[in-house]
Design a protein around this motif. Structure first.
Motif, PDB file in Angstrom:
ATOM      1  N   TRP A 123      -6.395   3.657  -3.225  1.00 52.17           N
ATOM      2  CA  TRP A 123      -6.778   3.080  -1.930  1.00 52.17           C
ATOM      3  C   TRP A 123      -6.746   4.150  -0.832  1.00 52.17           C
ATOM      4  O   TRP A 123      -6.042   5.143  -0.955  1.00 52.17           O
ATOM      5  CB  TRP A 123      -5.796   1.954  -1.566  1.00 52.17           C
ATOM      6  CG  TRP A 123      -6.433   0.835  -0.786  1.00 52.17           C
ATOM      7  CD1 TRP A 123      -6.335   0.622   0.561  1.00 52.17           C
ATOM      8  CD2 TRP A 123      -7.243  -0.212  -1.308  1.00 52.17           C
ATOM      9  NE1 TRP A 123      -7.045  -0.501   0.899  1.00 52.17           N
ATOM     10  CE2 TRP A 123      -7.632  -1.031  -0.222  1.00 52.17           C
ATOM     11  CE3 TRP A 123      -7.719  -0.524  -2.599  1.00 52.17           C
ATOM     12  CZ2 TRP A 123      -8.442  -2.162  -0.373  1.00 52.17           C
ATOM     13  CZ3 TRP A 123      -8.517  -1.652  -2.751  1.00 52.17           C
ATOM     14  CH2 TRP A 123      -8.875  -2.446  -1.649  1.00 52.17           C
ATOM     15  N   GLY A 124      -7.517   3.935   0.183  1.00 54.10           N
ATOM     16  CA  GLY A 124      -7.491   4.845   1.332  1.00 54.10           C
ATOM     17  C   GLY A 124      -8.209   6.154   1.056  1.00 54.10           C
ATOM     18  O   GLY A 124      -9.051   6.241   0.160  1.00 54.10           O
ATOM     19  N   THR A 125      -7.887   7.166   1.812  1.00 58.90           N
ATOM     20  CA  THR A 125      -8.532   8.464   1.677  1.00 58.90           C
ATOM     21  C   THR A 125      -8.477   8.953   0.230  1.00 58.90           C
ATOM     22  O   THR A 125      -7.397   9.046  -0.349  1.00 58.90           O
ATOM     23  CB  THR A 125      -7.804   9.500   2.565  1.00 58.90           C
ATOM     24  OG1 THR A 125      -7.554   8.910   3.836  1.00 58.90           O
ATOM     25  CG2 THR A 125      -8.639  10.763   2.735  1.00 58.90           C
ATOM     26  N   PRO A 126      -9.659   9.245  -0.352  1.00 54.20           N
ATOM     27  CA  PRO A 126      -9.669   9.727  -1.736  1.00 54.20           C
ATOM     28  C   PRO A 126      -8.757  10.956  -1.909  1.00 54.20           C
ATOM     29  O   PRO A 126      -8.808  11.878  -1.097  1.00 54.20           O
ATOM     30  CB  PRO A 126     -11.142  10.095  -1.973  1.00 54.20           C
ATOM     31  CG  PRO A 126     -11.920   9.285  -0.984  1.00 54.20           C
ATOM     32  CD  PRO A 126     -11.027   9.159   0.207  1.00 54.20           C
ATOM     33  N   GLY A 127      -7.926  10.925  -2.925  1.00 52.86           N
ATOM     34  CA  GLY A 127      -7.089  12.073  -3.229  1.00 52.86           C
ATOM     35  C   GLY A 127      -5.753  12.101  -2.526  1.00 52.86           C
ATOM     36  O   GLY A 127      -4.889  12.938  -2.812  1.00 52.86           O
ATOM     37  N   ALA A 128      -5.540  11.157  -1.604  1.00 54.31           N
ATOM     38  CA  ALA A 128      -4.296  11.204  -0.820  1.00 54.31           C
ATOM     39  C   ALA A 128      -3.134  10.481  -1.492  1.00 54.31           C
ATOM     40  O   ALA A 128      -2.019  10.485  -0.987  1.00 54.31           O
ATOM     41  CB  ALA A 128      -4.535  10.629   0.571  1.00 54.31           C
ATOM     42  N   GLY A 129      -3.399   9.851  -2.631  1.00 49.90           N
ATOM     43  CA  GLY A 129      -2.308   9.247  -3.380  1.00 49.90           C
ATOM     44  C   GLY A 129      -1.997   7.809  -3.029  1.00 49.90           C
ATOM     45  O   GLY A 129      -1.059   7.216  -3.574  1.00 49.90           O
ATOM     46  N   GLY A 130      -2.767   7.233  -2.131  1.00 47.37           N
ATOM     47  CA  GLY A 130      -2.536   5.838  -1.774  1.00 47.37           C
ATOM     48  C   GLY A 130      -2.978   4.904  -2.886  1.00 47.37           C
ATOM     49  O   GLY A 130      -3.961   5.176  -3.585  1.00 47.37           O
ATOM     50  N   ILE A 131      -2.234   3.821  -3.089  1.00 50.45           N
ATOM     51  CA  ILE A 131      -2.660   2.805  -4.059  1.00 50.45           C
ATOM     52  C   ILE A 131      -2.462   1.432  -3.439  1.00 50.45           C
ATOM     53  O   ILE A 131      -1.797   1.282  -2.407  1.00 50.45           O
ATOM     54  CB  ILE A 131      -1.865   2.880  -5.394  1.00 50.45           C
ATOM     55  CG1 ILE A 131      -0.363   2.581  -5.158  1.00 50.45           C
ATOM     56  CG2 ILE A 131      -2.046   4.230  -6.059  1.00 50.45           C
ATOM     57  CD1 ILE A 131       0.425   2.377  -6.452  1.00 50.45           C
ATOM     58  N   ARG A 132      -3.090   0.446  -4.043  1.00 52.16           N
ATOM     59  CA  ARG A 132      -2.880  -0.934  -3.611  1.00 52.16           C
ATOM     60  C   ARG A 132      -2.297  -1.743  -4.760  1.00 52.16           C
ATOM     61  O   ARG A 132      -2.793  -1.679  -5.882  1.00 52.16           O
ATOM     62  CB  ARG A 132      -4.191  -1.582  -3.179  1.00 52.16           C
ATOM     63  CG  ARG A 132      -3.975  -2.979  -2.589  1.00 52.16           C
ATOM     64  CD  ARG A 132      -5.281  -3.675  -2.241  1.00 52.16           C
ATOM     65  NE  ARG A 132      -5.952  -4.196  -3.426  1.00 52.16           N
ATOM     66  CZ  ARG A 132      -6.900  -5.146  -3.394  1.00 52.16           C
ATOM     67  NH1 ARG A 132      -7.307  -5.652  -2.237  1.00 52.16           N
ATOM     68  NH2 ARG A 132      -7.467  -5.565  -4.516  1.00 52.16           N
ATOM     69  N   PHE A 139       0.831  -1.211   0.000  1.00 56.87           N
ATOM     70  CA  PHE A 139       0.000   0.000   0.000  1.00 56.87           C
ATOM     71  C   PHE A 139       0.861   1.255   0.000  1.00 56.87           C
ATOM     72  O   PHE A 139       0.910   1.986   0.977  1.00 56.87           O
ATOM     73  CB  PHE A 139      -0.916  -0.016   1.217  1.00 56.87           C
ATOM     74  CG  PHE A 139      -1.915  -1.136   1.210  1.00 56.87           C
ATOM     75  CD1 PHE A 139      -3.176  -0.960   0.650  1.00 56.87           C
ATOM     76  CD2 PHE A 139      -1.589  -2.384   1.724  1.00 56.87           C
ATOM     77  CE1 PHE A 139      -4.102  -1.999   0.634  1.00 56.87           C
ATOM     78  CE2 PHE A 139      -2.513  -3.426   1.711  1.00 56.87           C
ATOM     79  CZ  PHE A 139      -3.774  -3.242   1.163  1.00 56.87           C
ATOM     80  N   PRO A 140       1.535   1.525  -1.105  1.00 55.58           N
ATOM     81  CA  PRO A 140       2.395   2.710  -1.170  1.00 55.58           C
ATOM     82  C   PRO A 140       1.592   3.990  -1.405  1.00 55.58           C
ATOM     83  O   PRO A 140       0.450   3.942  -1.879  1.00 55.58           O
ATOM     84  CB  PRO A 140       3.300   2.429  -2.362  1.00 55.58           C
ATOM     85  CG  PRO A 140       2.561   1.456  -3.204  1.00 55.58           C
ATOM     86  CD  PRO A 140       1.589   0.727  -2.332  1.00 55.58           C
TER      87      PRO A 140
END
Lengths: 349, 349, 349, 349
Positions: C311-320, C290-291
Motif C-alpha cells: 500500500w502507499g508509495t511503491p517500494g516504501a514498505g507500506g502494507i494494508r 496500515f503498518p
C-alpha cells in the motif's frame, strides 16, 4: 480595448474573401468538395506528413473528438490540471469519450512535470480492472499559462507516454503563436517529437470559426468520421469551414497573424516590466501575459475601458491579457501608459 | 446542375455582407455580443413570443440538444421512422440524451399517424421501470418525404403528446419552405399548435452554417447552456453565427429564399407531371420532389450532368430532387426538357 | 491467513439461514415482496428517519447510482483523491452520471480538508458554462486510509457543501465498522450531520452480496428506480438480496460483526506497535491497519502464508491488513508472532 | 398460484447447499477463486468449446455488456421489436453501448424474419457516416413469444449476419428450456450455428441471482473485464455467484429443472386446449404459454388466486402463463379446472 481573449477579435479580410469565393456555385456537401480536399493537401504540405484532417467549428469539439479516438470509456488521459480540456470544456472530453477520466499531472507554467508523469505511469496499475487505464496524454502548446514548450519538453513527455503505449495529443488552440515563438517547423513541433494527433487552432488567430483535427496517425482517424457526425460536428456546407482554413494557410497569413500577436504581447510585457510594482505569474512566451497589479489599479484600468480577466488565486491581483492578430499597437501603448499613471498614483497614496 | 440537396448551394450575398459587417471591432465571445442579442429579439418578434435562442452551426446538434433538454436517458422520443433524427444523424440524439430511445410511429408522407401515436401512448407502460418512458414527440416540418403538415395535423399530434405530459419538438430544417407553403405565421405553425421547442433551420435556405434552437418553453432551456458547451457547440466568435441569422431574418430574406425554392419545386413537378410514365412517391408541397422514373432515364440524366439521390425502395426508380433559394430556373427547365427527351426515347425502345 | 480485504471472507450462517427461509414459495419479483418491504422498514427504524431503499449487489453500483441521482452530466462531485469512487471503480461514477467529473480535494487520512473544500467552492465559477458545476460531495466512512471521521468532521464538510447547494453522499462500504468505532447512532452519523444519501455496505461485514442505497432525501430517489433498472442492477429475485440485509440487521448481527472486526484490527495494531521498527501510515480506527515494515519482512510473511496488499508509495514498505467479522484471533496472534520473529532476524542481519 | 414469471419462484435446495459450501474459508475476491474457475471449466465442457465466462447477477447486465462488446456507440443491433433488450431493459443496451441503436426486424413468434433481415442489410448504407452502422444481431432463445427457434432458424439468421460482418448474440434467459425442447446439445444450439456470445440464464431456472456471459469468440471478451467493473457488475464475493452456477450445472440440475418447467407448460396448454373458446397467441414450445380467454374469465381466475400478466393487444384477452422448475403440478391442474368451470359459466351467460 479588449484584452480578454484572442477570440474577441473578428477575422482577417482574407478570410472573408475566401468565404465569398467559396460561396459560388454548387458543390457536394459534408466535405466532399474541392476546397476541403485542398485544405487537407495544404496541411500535408505544411506538416511534411500524410494527414487525415477533420475541419470543425470549435476547439472543444476538436479536442474531445481526438481524445475519444484515443481512449476507451474506461481509459484515462493524463494532462495538466489547468489544461483547457480539464477546466474549460464543461466535461466535453468526458461526454465524447463516454466517461473517460482526466488524471491531473502538476507542473510549472501549465506544463506537466515529466518526473511526475513518469512516476505516475511507472506506479500505475495497468491491467487492474478496478482502475481506469491511461491511454493518452494531452499537452497544450502554447500552454494555458502562456508558456511555450520547447521541442525537448514535447519530446520528453511524448517519449514517456509512448514507452507505456499511450497516444499523444497536442492541443494547439494557439499553435501558430507557439510555432513562431519557437521558430521551428510545424513538423518539428509535432510528429517529429511524437505527437499523434493535433488540434490545429485557427479561430483565435484570425479565422471566424475554423479548427481542424489533424491526424498524423491515420489509424486513429478511422472512427472519427462517425464520431464527428454523431456529435453534430459534420457541417453540411463544409466548404465554408474549409475556405477559412484555406485562406488562413495561404500566403502564410497564419504566421504573420501570430507574429503580430506575439509582438504585441512582448511589447506589453516589456512596457509593464519597466513599471514599479509589477510582477508576473509566468513568463510571456507567446500571446498571453499574466501580470500582477495592485487591485486598485486593475479596477481603474477597467474604468478606463480596458477589458481583461482576473486570473490565478482569487484576490491576489493577477490578470490575463491576450493579444491577437488584430491588436492595435496603440491600444497596447495606451494600456502601458494608463498602467504607469495609475501605479504612480497608487504608490503615492 | 446539382439537385442532391439544398445544402449544395452556397449562401446569399446578404449573408456575406452580414459577416463582413460583424467582423469589425472587438466584442465579447461565446454569445455575449450585440448581434446575438439582436437575433434573439428578432426571433421573439418573428414568433410573437418570448424565446430563448441558441445559435449553432449544424442541424443535428440543434435537434440532439433540444431532445436532450426534453427526455431523460431512460426516456423516449416518438417520431416517424424516416425522421432525420432516427436515420440521418448517426445516433446524435442517443449520444446527447445519454441513451434515450426513438420509438418509431409509422404514417404517410413521413408524418406520424395520429391514431397510431394515440394507441401507442394509451397502451404504454408509463411508470413501469422496465420500459423506457416516452417524454417527447418530434415531428419534422417540412417532412422528410417533402410533405408539409397542416396546422391541424400539428395540433393533433401535439395535443395527443401533451395529454400524456410529453414535450413537443419540431425539426424545422426546412421551416421556411413549410411556412411559405402554408402561408401562415411562424407563431401559428409552432407554439400556437403546441410546439415547445423548434429547430430553426437556416443553412439549407441561404445561410452558411447557422441554425438555432428556439425555446418557446423557456424552462426547458435552462440546462441547454451547459449541454451546448460540453457538446462543443458553443462557438467562441458567436457573432459570426448570429450575423448569418440576423441577415437571414432581415428584410424577409428567408421568406423570399423559401418562396423561390418552392416555386422551383412546383415548376419541376408540373413539368414532370406532363411527361408520360412519371409517377411520384409523395406530393410536392415544399422544395423536395420525389418522382419515379425509368432507371435507364435516371442513369442518362446523370450522364447529362444532373445530380440527385436515388430514394425509397432500392431499385424501384425513385429519386429525390431538391431545389433551393439559388436554384437556377434554367436548370429546372433543362431538367424537364432532358427528361422529356429521354422518356420519349425510352418509350420508343 | 488472508488479510487482503474484508471481502475475502464468506458470510455469516445467519445470512445463509435467511436465504433458505426466503427461498420458500412464490413472491412477486423485482422488489415487490415482503422481505424487501421489511428491510426498508428496518432501515427506517435503524436510522430513525423515513428512507427509500434500493438493495443491490455491489458497492460500486450503489455509489454510482447515488451520485447519478445528485449530479448532472456536466456536474462535479468533490471527493478525496484516494476515494474509492475516484480510484477503484474503473470510472463507474462517470458512466452512471453520463460523464460528470470528480474534483479531488486533498486531506489527511483520506478525509477532505475542510479548508480546501471551502476555498475551492468559494472560488468556483458557479454558473460559468465552461466549467463543470459542483453539485455534490462524497465522503467515505470509514475512509480508505482506515480513519473514522468524527461527527464534527462530517458535519463540517456537509455544512460547507450545503451552504453552496451541494448534495452530500456518504460511502459507507465499512459503515458498521465506523459506527461501532464512534459508538454513536446511525442517525447521528448520517442525516443528523447533513448526509442526504448513504451507501450502506453489508457485503464486507458478513453478507454475500448485499448493499443498499439509503435515501434520507427521498426527492433524490425518484429517478433511481429507472437508473437502477437500466444499469442492470434491479435483481429479479430481489428477495434474495433483501433477505441478506434482513438477517444482517436482525439481532444486531451487523454490529457484532463490526465489533469483532475492529477488535481484531486493534489487537493487530497493538501487537505490531510493540515491535521494533514498525511504523504506521495512518492511525487504526476501524478494521483496516496500515503498518510499514521492512520489505524483507513482508516478503517472508507472505512466504509464511499471510496474504495482504502492498500500500502507499511503491517500494516504501507500506502494507494494508484488513480484518473482518470472521477473522480468527489465532491468525492475528500468528501474524504478530511471525512479524516479531522476522523483525528480530531482520534487525540481527 | 403465481404464473407471472419463472422468477417468482425461489431456488433449488442444491443452490442453497452450494452457497453454504462456498461460504467456508477465505478466498480472493473478484473472481480469483476456485469455484469461479470451476464454473468456467464446466461451461467449456458443456459447450465443447473454449469459453470466457463472466458470472453476473442479472440478465439485463449480461445482455447489455455483451452487446457493448460487439457494437460501437454509433453501431446498431438488429433484433426483434419485442425482444427483451428492446422493450424490457429500460435502455440498458443503449446505456452500456454508449448510445447504439436497436433496429427492429419484425417476424412471427418474436423471431426475426430472415427475409426482412437480409433485405434490410442488403439495402443498408454501410460506411455512410449519417447512418448508424449495423454490427450485431441479437436473437432470443426461447423467444419472448414462447417459441423455440430451430437450429436451422438460428443458423440462417446467424449466416445472414456473418455475411455482412456482423456479430451474433443469443439472449438465453430461458436457454435451458429451449435446449431441452430441441433436445440438442448446447454446442449445436450456439456456436455451431454461428453464435459468438451467449447470455446464459440460470436465475429463472432455479438459481437465486446468477447469469453468465459466455464468449465463444474470446477476442470479443477482452474489454468486458473493464466494462463489467465500471458497470458495477463485478461482484466482490464472486464465489457466491459462481457457486450457484456450479450447483446448477452439477448433476444436470439445470436440465431437470427445465424439463419440469416445460412439462408443466405442456400440461397447461393441453388442458386449456380442451376447453371451449380458448385460443392461443403463439404455440407453446418451452415454458411460457399465451392463451386468449374471455376477460370475465381472466378476472375471475385472478379473484380465485391465480396470478399472471395480461399480454399482447390491450383488451384482447391475451394472458401469459409461465411455469418453472418449481411449479406445482397441482397448481396447474387447479388452473385448468378453474378455467374450465369459468368458461362454462361464461358460455352459459
Amino acid at each position: 480595448m479588449n484584452f480578454k481573449s484572442d477570440n474577441v477579435h473578428g477575422c482577417n479580410p482574407e478570410i472573408l474573401a475566401g468565404l465569398a469565393e467559396a460561396a459560388k456555385g454548387t458543390v457536394d456537401s459534408y466535405g466532399d468538395d474541392p476546397v476541403t480536399q485542398r485544405v487537407e493537401a495544404r496541411l500535408a504540405e505544411v506538416f511534411e506528413h500524410e494527414v487525415t484532417v477533420f475541419p470543425m467549428t470549435t476547439g472543444s469539439s476538436v479536442n474531445a473528438l481526438i481524445l475519444a479516438s484515443m481512449v476507451d470509456p474506461w481509459g484515462a488521459v493524463l494532462a495538466h490540471p489547468e489544461s483547457h480540456i480539464n477546466v474549460d470544456e464543461c466535461g466535453a472530453p468526458e461526454m465524447f469519450t463516454g466517461g473517460a477520466k482526466i488524471i491531473p499531472i502538476e507542473g510549472e507554467n501549465a506544463i506537466m512535470d515529466s518526473g511526475t508523469l513518469k512516476t505516475t505511469l511507472d506506479g500505475y496499475s495497468f491491467g487492474f480492472v478496478h482502475a481506469v487505464q491511461p491511454q493518452a496524454i494531452s499537452m497544450t502548446q502554447a500552454t494555458e499559462a502562456g508558456a511555450v514548450m520547447s521541442l525537448d519538453e514535447i519530446a520528453t513527455l511524448a517519449g514517456i507516454a509512448k514507452d507505456k503505449g499511450l497516444k499523444v495529443h497536442m492541443d494547439g488552440a494557439r499553435f501558430a503563436n507557439a510555432l513562431v515563438a519557437l521558430d521551428c517547423s510545424p513538423a518539428e513541433m509535432t510528429w517529429k517529437q511524437g505527437v499523434d494527433v493535433l488540434s490545429f487552432g485557427a479561430t483565435k488567430n484570425g479565422c471566424m470559426a475554423a479548427e481542424a483535427a489533424v491526424f498524423f496517425n491515420k489509424d486513429l482517424a478511422a472512427t472519427t468520421h462517425y464520431r464527428r457526425k454523431r456529435a453534430g460536428h459534420l457541417v453540411s456546407k463544409m466548404r465554408f469551414v474549409s475556405a477559412q482554413l484555406d485562406a488562413y494557410l495561404a500566403d502564410d497569413l497564419w504566421l504573420g497573424n501570430a507574429r503580430h500577436a506575439n509582438a504585441m504581447a512582448d511589447r506589453l510585457t516589456e512596457g509593464l516590466k519597466q513599471l514599479p510594482g509589477v510582477d508576473f505569474m509566468s513568463p510571456t512566451m507567446a500571446n498571453e501575459i499574466f501580470p500582477i497589479l495592485p487591485r486598485a489599479v486593475t479596477a481603474k484600468l477597467r474604468e478606463a475601458g480596458f477589458d481583461f480577466y482576473d486570473w490565478g488565486t482569487p484576490g491576489a491581483g493577477g490578470i490575463r491579457l491576450v493579444t491577437a492578430y488584430a491588436t492595435d499597437p496603440a491600444d497596447v501603448e495606451a494600456f502601458i501608459e494608463k498602467a504607469r499613471g495609475l501605479l504612480m498614483e497608487d504608490a503615492a497614496d
